[in-house]
Design an enzyme around this catalytic site. Structure first.
Site, PDB file in Angstrom:
ATOM      1  N   ASP A   1      39.890  38.483  45.732  1.00  0.00           N
ATOM      2  CA  ASP A   1      40.269  39.780  45.176  1.00  0.00           C
ATOM      3  C   ASP A   1      38.976  40.557  44.851  1.00  0.00           C
ATOM      4  OD1 ASP A   1      42.587  41.502  43.886  1.00  0.00           O
ATOM      5  OD2 ASP A   1      41.169  41.223  42.253  1.00  0.00           O
TER       6      ASP A   1
ATOM      7  N   HIS B   1      49.074  37.480  47.735  1.00  0.00           N
ATOM      8  CA  HIS B   1      47.715  37.846  47.340  1.00  0.00           C
ATOM      9  C   HIS B   1      46.931  36.714  46.696  1.00  0.00           C
ATOM     10  CE1 HIS B   1      44.464  40.481  46.149  1.00  0.00           C
ATOM     11  NE2 HIS B   1      44.605  40.112  44.894  1.00  0.00           N
TER      12      HIS B   1
END
Length: 328
Positions: free
Chosen positions: A107, A305
């Site tokens: 991320d 994610h």
């Protein structure tokens, strides 16, 4: 019969950095692998990688990025600009008595890792990127780009950029907000196709209005959620959110690296259901020019994610295989 060697212990320590101090969690010995988390996470996001990397013969070190956990939290918003975070990573490597490291990020941590390799190539000899592809600095000012996204709705990055606004939504119910945010971006619990996109906010609304209610993703149990919630209940969210509030400063600071490739040996792993992978498909397609040292690239079917937590066994196999193949 010989007994197997005991697993290396996990140790916590605070090391000096330009931020003041950085909290690191270490396991194993051997070549240094520095693990950098994203938003809204902590070193704990690498809990399933630390013992595996240690067993494979590496010194695995996961840190709390400045503003998170037990690391320092400067009050100045500008203290969270990218170049400051790069120097924190360099300081960690040196404080651990090393000259070089492999850096792996997820991320925001992937962007921090890529820029660490770009700006300080003499320290970071290889870079692994999870979930967020590398895209060189370029184009218009980021704040202008994000402001145009979404039409009548507001993109979450713009929402996060206004000081105090997201804090007012999150901090009254940190645990509930985190549970919803993690579920909204996880394979298996994210909203179905055609549902309102949780990356956008209705005018006058809240981000959490689009989170799935009452479901934890399979990778996150109540105890894990308690760990994350306890950290942010103690620290607040401002330090973490200040990363988003520096994107225009980063664009200015990195002008000298406009369009620059990251040339070290590299790795990318993304989730097929992750908006970071799908929205940035052009960045992935540009890897022959932007990541000329790319050794392998993987997009995991059905994965969202939070890739190293959603698919720890697959990610660990990819990471250890890539690390073993790196030039000495």
């Amino acid at each position: 019969m010989a007994q197997p060697a005991p697993a290396a212990a996990i140790t916590h320590r605070l090391v000096p950095s330009p931020a003041g101090r950085i909290h690191v969690v270490e396991q194993g010995s051997g070549p240094l692998v520095l693990l950098v988390h994203g938003f809204p996470e902590s070193w704990y996001s690498w809990r399933r990688q630390l013992p595996v990397l240690a067993a494979a013969g590496y010194r695995a070190v996961a840190l709390d990025v400045r503003g998170y956990g037990r690391s320092s939290k400067p009050t100045d918003v500008a203290a969270y600009r990218m170049l400051e975070l790069v120097e924190d990573n360099v300081a960690v490597v040196h404080a651990l008595g090393e000259r070089t490291a492999v850096i792996v990020g997820h991320d925001w941590g992937a962007t921090i890792a890529a820029n660490s390799a770009l700006v300080r190539p003499e320290v970071f000899r290889a870079v692994g990127l999870l979930s967020v592809p590398y895209a060189p600095r370029g184009g218009p000012r980021p704040g202008e780009v994000f402001a145009r996204m979404g039409g009548e709705e507001e993109f979450y990055v713009s929402y996060f950029q206004e000081p105090g606004r997201a804090e007012a939504e999150i901090e009254p119910d940190v645990r509930g907000w985190l549970a919803g945010f993690y579920a909204a971006l996880s394979g298996g619990t994210m909203p179905p196709a055609g549902a309102p996109d949780p990356h956008f906010v209705s005018r006058g609304g809240r981000l959490r209005d689009r989170f799935p209610a009452g479901r934890l993703p399979a990778w996150l149990d109540g105890d894990d959620l308690d760990v994350y919630a306890a950290e942010f209940e103690r620290t607040g969210l401002t330090g973490a959110l200040n990363r988003y509030r520096n994107m225009d400063r980063d664009w200015e600071d990195l002008a000298g690296f406009d369009g620059a490739p990251v040339t070290q040996p590299s790795l990318f792993v993304g989730g097929a259901l992750d908006a970071s992978t799908t929205w940035m498909a052009d960045a992935i397609a540009a890897y022959p020019a932007t990541l000329p040292g790319l050794m392998s690239s993987h997009v995991l079917d059905g994965c969202g994610h939070w890739i190293q937590q959603e698919r720890p066994d697959v990610v660990n196999e990819i990471l250890t295989g890539w690390l073993a193949a790196l030039p000495a």
